[in-house]
Write a protein that holds these residues in place. Structure first.
Motif, PDB file in Angstrom:
ATOM      1  N   THR A   1       0.828  -1.206   0.000  1.00 17.36           N
ATOM      2  CA  THR A   1       0.000   0.000   0.000  1.00 17.36           C
ATOM      3  C   THR A   1       0.861   1.256   0.000  1.00 17.36           C
ATOM      4  O   THR A   1       0.587   2.227  -0.713  1.00 17.36           O
ATOM      5  N   ARG A   2       1.929   1.232   0.784  1.00 18.27           N
ATOM      6  CA  ARG A   2       2.818   2.398   0.868  1.00 18.27           C
ATOM      7  C   ARG A   2       3.461   2.670  -0.506  1.00 18.27           C
ATOM      8  O   ARG A   2       3.541   3.829  -0.942  1.00 18.27           O
ATOM      9  N   GLN A   3       3.898   1.591  -1.186  1.00 19.52           N
ATOM     10  CA  GLN A   3       4.512   1.799  -2.498  1.00 19.52           C
ATOM     11  C   GLN A   3       3.494   2.329  -3.503  1.00 19.52           C
ATOM     12  O   GLN A   3       3.804   3.201  -4.324  1.00 19.52           O
ATOM     13  N   LEU A   4       2.273   1.826  -3.433  1.00 21.97           N
ATOM     14  CA  LEU A   4       1.238   2.289  -4.351  1.00 21.97           C
ATOM     15  C   LEU A   4       0.873   3.748  -4.099  1.00 21.97           C
ATOM     16  O   LEU A   4       0.584   4.502  -5.041  1.00 21.97           O
ATOM     17  N   LEU A   5       0.894   4.160  -2.844  1.00 20.76           N
ATOM     18  CA  LEU A   5       0.646   5.565  -2.519  1.00 20.76           C
ATOM     19  C   LEU A   5       1.689   6.469  -3.179  1.00 20.76           C
ATOM     20  O   LEU A   5       1.357   7.499  -3.778  1.00 20.76           O
ATOM     21  N   GLY A   6       2.952   6.086  -3.051  1.00 20.01           N
ATOM     22  CA  GLY A   6       4.013   6.879  -3.662  1.00 20.01           C
ATOM     23  C   GLY A   6       3.897   6.917  -5.173  1.00 20.01           C
ATOM     24  O   GLY A   6       4.086   7.962  -5.812  1.00 20.01           O
ATOM     25  N   TRP A   7       3.569   5.761  -5.762  1.00 19.22           N
ATOM     26  CA  TRP A   7       3.433   5.700  -7.220  1.00 19.22           C
ATOM     27  C   TRP A   7       2.256   6.552  -7.697  1.00 19.22           C
ATOM     28  O   TRP A   7       2.370   7.292  -8.680  1.00 19.22           O
ATOM     29  N   ALA A   8       1.110   6.453  -7.004  1.00 21.15           N
ATOM     30  CA  ALA A   8      -0.063   7.229  -7.403  1.00 21.15           C
ATOM     31  C   ALA A   8       0.238   8.726  -7.360  1.00 21.15           C
ATOM     32  O   ALA A   8      -0.183   9.489  -8.241  1.00 21.15           O
ATOM     33  N   GLU A   9       0.994   9.139  -6.363  1.00 24.05           N
ATOM     34  CA  GLU A   9       1.356  10.555  -6.275  1.00 24.05           C
ATOM     35  C   GLU A   9       2.226  10.970  -7.449  1.00 24.05           C
ATOM     36  O   GLU A   9       2.047  12.046  -8.030  1.00 24.05           O
ATOM     37  N   ARG A  10       3.170  10.087  -7.844  1.00 24.65           N
ATOM     38  CA  ARG A  10       4.067  10.428  -8.948  1.00 24.65           C
ATOM     39  C   ARG A  10       3.326  10.524 -10.280  1.00 24.65           C
ATOM     40  O   ARG A  10       3.677  11.352 -11.133  1.00 24.65           O
ATOM     41  N   VAL A  11       2.311   9.667 -10.495  1.00 21.28           N
ATOM     42  CA  VAL A  11       1.601   9.694 -11.786  1.00 21.28           C
ATOM     43  C   VAL A  11       0.370  10.590 -11.736  1.00 21.28           C
ATOM     44  O   VAL A  11      -0.347  10.723 -12.734  1.00 21.28           O
ATOM     45  N   GLY A  12       0.109  11.195 -10.582  1.00 22.81           N
ATOM     46  CA  GLY A  12      -1.005  12.119 -10.468  1.00 22.81           C
ATOM     47  C   GLY A  12      -2.358  11.450 -10.348  1.00 22.81           C
ATOM     48  O   GLY A  12      -3.369  11.999 -10.819  1.00 22.81           O
ATOM     49  N   ALA A  13      -2.416  10.272  -9.722  1.00 26.21           N
ATOM     50  CA  ALA A  13      -3.682   9.539  -9.579  1.00 26.21           C
ATOM     51  C   ALA A  13      -4.244   9.694  -8.172  1.00 26.21           C
ATOM     52  O   ALA A  13      -3.497   9.793  -7.195  1.00 26.21           O
ATOM     53  N   ARG A  14      -5.561   9.693  -8.072  1.00 19.35           N
ATOM     54  CA  ARG A  14      -6.239   9.685  -6.771  1.00 19.35           C
ATOM     55  C   ARG A  14      -6.332   8.242  -6.284  1.00 19.35           C
ATOM     56  O   ARG A  14      -6.772   7.362  -7.038  1.00 19.35           O
TER      57      ARG A  14
END
Length: 741
Positions: free
Chosen positions: A79-92
């Motif tokens: 979950t933590r990695q997905l949070l960081g990735w979503a922030e980088r690609v601009g996803a909610r």
């Protein structure tokens, strides 16, 4: 060479054959609606679809099913990695968990049905994804990722569970990555690197790590698709998608097993048309490797010779090691097309140059001798006693002053030179420092490829870390072998794509007049007698000897007179596969008495062996020529395949054959002959005349037509021997075996 084709399949019958082959026309092909005109004569697709994966790699909204922030739990790290990735690609990002009000401070919903918006991508961190897939379908989610294992890689029960998962995904209209995949698609990619990128596809995440690490050497990566068990999205889908991305300079693949051979070829064809290089490690060359791959991903690895041939047909560059995958993909992604195919080797040591030249020449690189004028020019700066023909030995000292750059420029100015390779066996400051700086500076001012092999085992020298790796124009290698492999792949790729003519464009879409004749001869589930098999060959215009089928000794004598002595007599029956071993062939018969005796002996042997005959063939004897074998077999991944090789009674011992997957072009049929170790026999050896190669190629193309038209009705065809007569005299199928499905 086969001439025009007449007789057509109706729209309904072609659609029926497509459905029978498991191939429904896709929604769009090259931007236009797909219909039955996009099917070949056997009902298979000719053009692959490009899945729209933009929202997979760049979603606007993401749901994490089973999200967690409890330290020590595996789902928390994901979950933590997905949070960081979503922030980088601009996803909610929307966490989903039935008993948590929030995760990492983000409001959490209890179920998919409670998501505040329609999401592009759902990541499933649950042990049993099937019930969730059905919920996601209701929510009209576009993409899902399933990390869970325990599916086809575990055996029959797991394969059944994966089949249920795949069926649910098909019903939903959603696309799924996995199961048994990982987080590689959501890695942190460096965004400070320029130039064409490598897109990476792997079925095992760890096997992609070396390629991903190329970013540390300044080489950009744009995507990573860890396909896992490929219940839905497969290697071919990502290959097609990446080939269409303008920033992708090369595609690197680690493949354990192909889900569908046809889909892979359609994707490889798309990459070849767009001149995008594809470099692949494909495991399964050995029985042990194939067995291990199957246990890991639950897929067919396919007969390796067929996989290898299919990849070469469509320009996929196959390498063996991950280090080769790294270096070859990096070179192909960044290097400009070659201006010439000549390679010049330049070094500060004669021994180094000679050793490298041996290895390069053995690998098939062309090292043209430099012209007398060019050698005289080089001797302005290099002592006369040193060899500068190619390889070029400068003796060491010239690289320490202004002469070094002049030598490099002179070599790159030669129109026959497309690649300059400088092996540096070990650092030798200050000469090696000045040498690599001159090479980097020269590379910035030329459109030719400059390669350096930095042979130091240390790899911490400033000349390597700062100068060579700091250049986007010099291709730097750590081993001679990888350099040779990559440069050969670079030249081969550009040679291949410059002349590429897709065999799919030439695939027949309608049946020939031969098809209906052939169908009437087929016997489902049976092996045909030699007589019937030769009738099938005749239907496709393949020449067979003059012969008659007889059922009495008297008829045999009359037939011999009509055929013309000497004759060959053979028992003909549907149960007979190897007549020679059973003594059911008599050759060189020159009289009526010999023919009568041979008939009685053949029928007696057949009766003793319990073999049922439809008669005895009395055949024209054809002696002078090269014995070849041409055949069709059915591969589990690719369907019908065509083989050509050295034939005769030693075919199983020699095993000198080449294989291609239909459709293939006339040029590719000729290339098959070049793959044979015994190719020189066709050119004439020990005073024998050259064989009729054109006639042999014609037979291969006609056999290909049989394979395409008869499709799944033809399990096996074996023409052995096909006697290829001297040039201009044709080729004759002396024996044939046909097994129907």
């Amino acid at each position: 060479m086969l001439g025009s084709t007449h007789g057509t399949l109706t729209t309904d019958s072609r659609r029926a054959r497509a459905i029978a082959c498991g191939e429904q026309p896709g929604p769009a092909v090259h931007g236009r609606p797909a219909d039955v005109d996009d099917l070949d004569v056997s009902g298979r697709r000719l053009y692959g679809d490009v899945p729209d994966l933009d929202r997979f790699f760049r979603p606007e909204s993401v749901a994490v099913i089973g999200a967690s922030d409890t330290e020590g739990r595996p789902n928390t790290g994901v979950t933590r990695q997905l949070l960081g990735w979503a922030e980088r690609v601009g996803a909610r990002l929307h966490p989903v968990h039935p008993s948590r009000p929030e995760v990492f401070g983000i409001p959490c919903v209890a179920s998919v049905a409670e998501l505040p918006e329609q999401v592009d991508l759902a990541v499933l961190l649950v042990a049993d994804p099937l019930p969730v897939i059905e919920e996601l379908a209701e929510a009209k989610v576009k993409f899902a990722v399933v990390f869970a294992s325990g599916f086809a890689e575990t055996g029959e029960a797991g394969a059944a569970a994966q089949a249920r998962l795949a069926a649910a995904v098909r019903r939903s209209g959603m696309r799924l990555l996995g199961p048994n995949t990982n987080l590689n698609a959501f890695e942190r990619f460096r965004d400070d690197l320029d130039g064409p990128a490598i897109a990476l596809i792997t079925q095992s995440g760890h096997q992609g790590r070396p390629v991903f690490a190329l970013q540390e050497l300044g080489i950009r990566l744009s995507h990573w698709a860890p396909t896992g068990n490929e219940a839905d999205l497969e290697t071919a889908d990502f290959l097609s998608y990446f080939a269409e991305q303008p920033d992708v300079g090369a595609i690197a693949c680690y493949v354990e097993g192909l889900k569908d051979g046809r889909s892979f070829l359609l994707a490889a064809d798309r990459a070849a048309r767009r001149k995008v290089p594809v470099v692949a490690v494909k495991v399964g060359r050995t029985e042990t490797g194939a067995r291990t791959a199957a246990s890991h991903t639950g897929k067919l690895t396919g007969a390796d010779a067929v996989v290898d041939a299919a990849m070469r047909q469509y320009g996929v560059i196959r390498v063996d090691g991950l280090d080769e995958l790294q270096d070859t993909a990096a070179l192909l992604a960044r290097a400009r097309p070659p201006r010439a195919d000549g390679v010049v080797v330049y070094s500060i040591s004669g021994g180094t140059g000679a050793h490298f030249a041996d290895l390069a020449t053995e690998a098939g690189l062309r090292l043209p001798p430099l012209s007398a004028a060019k050698q005289a020019e080089l001797h302005q700066w290099i002592p006369e006693y040193l060899n500068v023909a190619n390889p070029v030995d400068n003796g060491g000292h010239p690289v320490g002053d202004h002469r070094g750059r002049k030598i490099i420029d002179a070599l790159l100015d030669d129109p026959a030179v497309g690649v300059l390779i400088c092996p540096v066996t070990g650092p030798f400051p200050p000469l090696s420092d000045r040498l690599v700086q001159d090479l980097v500076d020269a590379a910035e001012q030329t459109d030719k490829l400059v390669c350096v092999v930095w042979g130091s085992p240390v790899g911490t020298e400033p000349a390597y870390r700062d100068v060579l790796l700091g250049s986007s124009r010099v291709a730097t290698f750590r081993t001679v072998g990888n350099c040779v492999t990559a440069v050969r792949a670079y030249l081969d790729h550009h040679r291949f794509t410059a002349a590429y003519r897709s065999p799919l464009d030439e695939a027949p879409r309608t049946t020939s007049p031969s098809f209906r004749k052939a169908q009437a001869l087929m016997r489902p589930g049976q092996q045909l007698s030699e007589h019937a098999a030769k009738q099938l060959l005749r239907a496709y215009g393949i020449r067979v000897p003059r012969e008659q089928l007889v059922t009495s000794a008297a008829a045999a004598v009359r037939a011999a007179g009509l055929v013309g002595y000497p004759v060959v007599m053979k028992a003909s029956g549907a149960q007979i596969a190897h007549k020679t071993e059973l003594g059911l062939v008599k050759i060189g018969l020159t009289s009526a008495s010999q023919v009568r005796d041979a008939y009685r002996e053949l029928t007696d042997i057949a009766r003793y062996e319990g073999v049922s005959l439809d008669g005895v063939l009395v055949c024209q004897m054809v002696e002078r020529g090269v014995e070849m074998v041409v055949g069709v077999t059915h591969d589990d991944l690719f369907g019908p395949t065509v083989t050509v090789g050295l034939g005769g009674v030693l075919v199983e011992v020699l095993r000198d054959v080449a294989v291609r997957v239909p459709p293939f072009t006339e040029e590719q049929a000729k290339d098959m002959l070049g793959d044979l170790r015994g190719r020189a026999l066709l050119d004439g050896v020990r005073g024998r005349p050259p064989a009729d190669i054109d006639a042999l190629v014609e037979v291969v193309l006609r056999v290909q037509r049989m394979a395409l038209e008869l499709g799944d009705e033809l399990a096996e065809l074996d023409i052995n021997p096909l006697m290829v007569l001297p040039r201009g005299q044709g080729a004759v199928a002396l024996d044939a075996l046909v097994v129907c499905r």
